[in-house]
Design an enzyme around this catalytic site. Sequence first.
Site, PDB file in Angstrom:
ATOM      1  N   HIS A   1       0.868  -1.198   0.000  1.00 61.12           N
ATOM      2  CA  HIS A   1       0.000   0.000   0.000  1.00 61.12           C
ATOM      3  C   HIS A   1       0.896   1.238   0.000  1.00 61.12           C
ATOM      4  O   HIS A   1       1.486   1.576   1.026  1.00 61.12           O
ATOM      5  CB  HIS A   1      -0.898  -0.001   1.249  1.00 61.12           C
TER       6      HIS A   1
ATOM      7  N   HIS B   1       1.466   5.407  -1.715  1.00 62.38           N
ATOM      8  CA  HIS B   1       1.076   6.557  -2.546  1.00 62.38           C
ATOM      9  C   HIS B   1       2.339   7.146  -3.141  1.00 62.38           C
ATOM     10  O   HIS B   1       3.199   7.643  -2.401  1.00 62.38           O
ATOM     11  CB  HIS B   1       0.361   7.614  -1.695  1.00 62.38           C
ATOM     12  N   LEU B   2       2.447   7.078  -4.468  1.00 59.52           N
ATOM     13  CA  LEU B   2       3.660   7.601  -5.120  1.00 59.52           C
ATOM     14  C   LEU B   2       3.435   8.985  -5.723  1.00 59.52           C
ATOM     15  O   LEU B   2       4.389   9.610  -6.181  1.00 59.52           O
ATOM     16  CB  LEU B   2       4.142   6.624  -6.201  1.00 59.52           C
ATOM     17  N   ARG B   3       2.160   9.447  -5.743  1.00 56.36           N
ATOM     18  CA  ARG B   3       1.844  10.782  -6.288  1.00 56.36           C
ATOM     19  C   ARG B   3       2.239  10.881  -7.769  1.00 56.36           C
ATOM     20  O   ARG B   3       2.379   9.881  -8.447  1.00 56.36           O
ATOM     21  CB  ARG B   3       2.498  11.913  -5.479  1.00 56.36           C
TER      22      ARG B   3
ATOM     23  N   ASN C   1      -5.260   7.326  -5.885  1.00 53.78           N
ATOM     24  CA  ASN C   1      -5.961   8.570  -5.530  1.00 53.78           C
ATOM     25  C   ASN C   1      -5.226   9.816  -6.028  1.00 53.78           C
ATOM     26  O   ASN C   1      -4.920  10.722  -5.275  1.00 53.78           O
ATOM     27  CB  ASN C   1      -6.232   8.645  -4.011  1.00 53.78           C
TER      28      ASN C   1
ATOM     29  N   LYS D   1      -9.455  -0.249  -5.541  1.00 55.36           N
ATOM     30  CA  LYS D   1      -9.456   0.324  -4.186  1.00 55.36           C
ATOM     31  C   LYS D   1     -10.735   1.117  -3.950  1.00 55.36           C
ATOM     32  O   LYS D   1     -11.063   2.018  -4.726  1.00 55.36           O
ATOM     33  CB  LYS D   1      -8.241   1.252  -4.061  1.00 55.36           C
TER      34      LYS D   1
ATOM     35  N   HIS E   1     -10.485   1.075   2.054  1.00 54.93           N
ATOM     36  CA  HIS E   1     -10.239   2.059   3.117  1.00 54.93           C
ATOM     37  C   HIS E   1     -11.469   1.987   4.011  1.00 54.93           C
ATOM     38  O   HIS E   1     -12.539   2.491   3.664  1.00 54.93           O
ATOM     39  CB  HIS E   1     -10.062   3.458   2.525  1.00 54.93           C
TER      40      HIS E   1
ATOM     41  N   HIS F   1      -4.528  -0.632   5.975  1.00 51.80           N
ATOM     42  CA  HIS F   1      -4.084   0.045   7.203  1.00 51.80           C
ATOM     43  C   HIS F   1      -5.007  -0.238   8.397  1.00 51.80           C
ATOM     44  O   HIS F   1      -5.623   0.673   8.956  1.00 51.80           O
ATOM     45  CB  HIS F   1      -3.910   1.557   7.002  1.00 51.80           C
TER      46      HIS F   1
ATOM     47  N   ASP G   1       1.478   2.486   3.617  1.00 49.89           N
ATOM     48  CA  ASP G   1       0.622   3.662   3.444  1.00 49.89           C
ATOM     49  C   ASP G   1       1.477   4.935   3.393  1.00 49.89           C
ATOM     50  O   ASP G   1       1.052   5.992   3.861  1.00 49.89           O
ATOM     51  CB  ASP G   1      -0.460   3.760   4.529  1.00 49.89           C
TER      52      ASP G   1
ATOM     53  N   ALA H   1      -3.802  14.641   5.768  1.00 49.90           N
ATOM     54  CA  ALA H   1      -3.620  13.306   6.359  1.00 49.90           C
ATOM     55  C   ALA H   1      -2.637  12.499   5.537  1.00 49.90           C
ATOM     56  O   ALA H   1      -2.800  12.355   4.326  1.00 49.90           O
ATOM     57  CB  ALA H   1      -4.966  12.588   6.417  1.00 49.90           C
TER      58      ALA H   1
END
Length: 349
Positions: free
Chosen positions: A14, A16-18, A42, A101, A138, A176, A248, A264
Amino acid sequence: MQTRIEIPQPDDWHVHLRDDTMLAAVVGYTARRFRYAMVMPNLVPPVTSTSAARGYRSRILAHVPSDAPDFRPLMALYCSPAIDVEDLRSGVDEGTVAAVKYYPAGATTNSGDGGTSMLDFLWLFEALADLGVRLLVHAESTDPSIDIFDREVAFLETELVVVRDRIPELDITVEHVSTRRGVEFVTEHDRVAGTITPHHLTRDRSDLLAEGMRPDLYCKPVINSADDRSALVAVATAADPSFFLGTDSAPHPTTAKYGPRASAGVFNAAYGLEVVAEVFERAGALDRLAAFTSVNGRAVYGVPSPDHHLRLTRTTIDADVASTLTTASGEQVVLFGADEAARWTIESV
Ligand code: NCD
Ligand code: ZN
């Protein structure tokens, strides 16, 4: 005294690489350390089609440093009415799409396009069950009348349990997991697995709030009680095959973290493995570290076993380690876990 352990190369289930300059600044941390990484969708706008996932994966690979040639990003689509089942099917067939997701709308960063009820997506979840593709969840209620520390449990017991009963053959990962009840939910249900983060394993809500509010520990779901944390440590260090590492890792610049409303997310791609090693060391469970970081996730996602190893050494003298990174546009991101990282060296063997 030195402690030393070798583990098969770990994975991050899990992350987030943006995109753009943030992607360029962070992807090396993940790619140098982990083999597989489940990349969260996301972005703005969210990744909802095979072609968007393909494009995002190429942008990721274009920024992977040359000393991390084995990195394998796995792409998740963002659960939304925009998903087309035929497109999903072909994305899975061609190996581009690895998972879907679900975000409750408004629960977390960039979740505005998420769902208001999981029941609206039974058509999609049935297709996933049919394809044998996991649904990543989530799990956090967005009902404002529910206390923030009770929202994971509320979501599991009012929404996810209904989906699970309607489509028992669906494979689900509760992302998470942050509470004792969340651990129990995963344990009680077949075909349900759970990721656990380095920060939920090592911090509790008193760390977040008691001695000056700490925006760098603010994430969703919020870090919960000391009792919840000990349930997470117990199940992670027990080598329970339903649980594995998902950092995460979610970078936000300090400009977004240190304002009147902190964003967050905790950026822990840099030192997440050291943080987890420290948890297992303290629990006297280093011999079970590999199950959590390298073995259980691969078994659940059906990817081949790792072929090379990392050696982790705990030293008695703290090293100097960086505590922030700076992006090409001059933004700073705080690296979670610098204290733990100062005590560990990690090398490939
Ligand atoms: C994540 C982010 O910043 O994208 N934030 C977080 O607090 N975990 C989103 C998410 O996974 O909830
Ligand atoms: Zn996340």
